[in-house]
Design a protein around this motif. Sequence first.
Motif, PDB file in Angstrom:
ATOM      1  N   ARG A 206      66.336  17.947  21.387  1.00  0.00           N
ATOM      2  CA  ARG A 206      66.152  17.361  22.721  1.00  0.00           C
ATOM      3  C   ARG A 206      64.670  17.137  23.019  1.00  0.00           C
ATOM      4  O   ARG A 206      64.290  16.102  23.568  1.00  0.00           O
ATOM      5  N   ARG A 207      63.832  18.086  22.643  1.00  0.00           N
ATOM      6  CA  ARG A 207      62.382  17.932  22.858  1.00  0.00           C
ATOM      7  C   ARG A 207      61.831  16.753  22.074  1.00  0.00           C
ATOM      8  O   ARG A 207      60.984  16.015  22.560  1.00  0.00           O
TER       9      ARG A 207
ATOM     10  N   ALA B 230      63.506  14.089  21.082  1.00  0.00           N
ATOM     11  CA  ALA B 230      64.006  12.856  21.688  1.00  0.00           C
ATOM     12  C   ALA B 230      63.209  12.516  22.944  1.00  0.00           C
ATOM     13  O   ALA B 230      62.842  11.355  23.171  1.00  0.00           O
ATOM     14  N   LYS B 231      62.917  13.524  23.764  1.00  0.00           N
ATOM     15  CA  LYS B 231      62.132  13.311  24.980  1.00  0.00           C
ATOM     16  C   LYS B 231      60.721  12.840  24.630  1.00  0.00           C
ATOM     17  O   LYS B 231      60.191  11.914  25.243  1.00  0.00           O
ATOM     18  N   SER B 232      60.140  13.467  23.620  1.00  0.00           N
ATOM     19  CA  SER B 232      58.797  13.085  23.188  1.00  0.00           C
ATOM     20  C   SER B 232      58.780  11.640  22.680  1.00  0.00           C
ATOM     21  O   SER B 232      57.860  10.874  22.982  1.00  0.00           O
TER      22      SER B 232
ATOM     23  N   THR C  11      60.806   9.223  23.539  1.00  0.00           N
ATOM     24  CA  THR C  11      60.985   8.352  24.699  1.00  0.00           C
ATOM     25  C   THR C  11      59.671   8.202  25.455  1.00  0.00           C
ATOM     26  O   THR C  11      59.285   7.103  25.845  1.00  0.00           O
ATOM     27  N   MET C  12      58.984   9.318  25.659  1.00  0.00           N
ATOM     28  CA  MET C  12      57.701   9.288  26.376  1.00  0.00           C
ATOM     29  C   MET C  12      56.664   8.473  25.605  1.00  0.00           C
ATOM     30  O   MET C  12      55.912   7.703  26.191  1.00  0.00           O
TER      31      MET C  12
END
Length: 136
Positions: free
Chosen positions: A115-116, A118-120, A122-123
């Motif tokens: 999840r981290r 994927a978030k990174s 996206t950012m």
Amino acid sequence: EMSDTVSLNCSSEEGEESERRSTVHVNFTKLEIREYELQLGDNPAVRKGPPISIGWDVVDCFEHDLDSYELTRGERRNFRDLKIPERDRKQMLRQAGYSLNDMRQRIKQANIIKRRRAKSATMTATVEILTEAYQS
């Protein structure tokens, strides 16, 4: 037996380039296969189930004559065949002494890392889009 041709490019003081060729021969006669301990892994790239890895300790070692091994080893496996199904990984880890709770905890840790990441990602994509828009 394996042979290869090696090309060497050399520059002289005058800047001229010359090429020298030499032949290198390498012979292999024995093959050593080592089996390493199985461990509960930490790679979050596993799609489902617990990740596995190998440790540093050698569990068993086999020596073979290379020619005999090549005649009896069977066909090479493709990438898809190298993937170990979740059910098999769990069974292997149980046989290695890991509990179902150990595996659940590691799966949870791997999912947090996924999840981290994927978030990174996206950012990072958002920042690239904004940077491009700002520069134009």
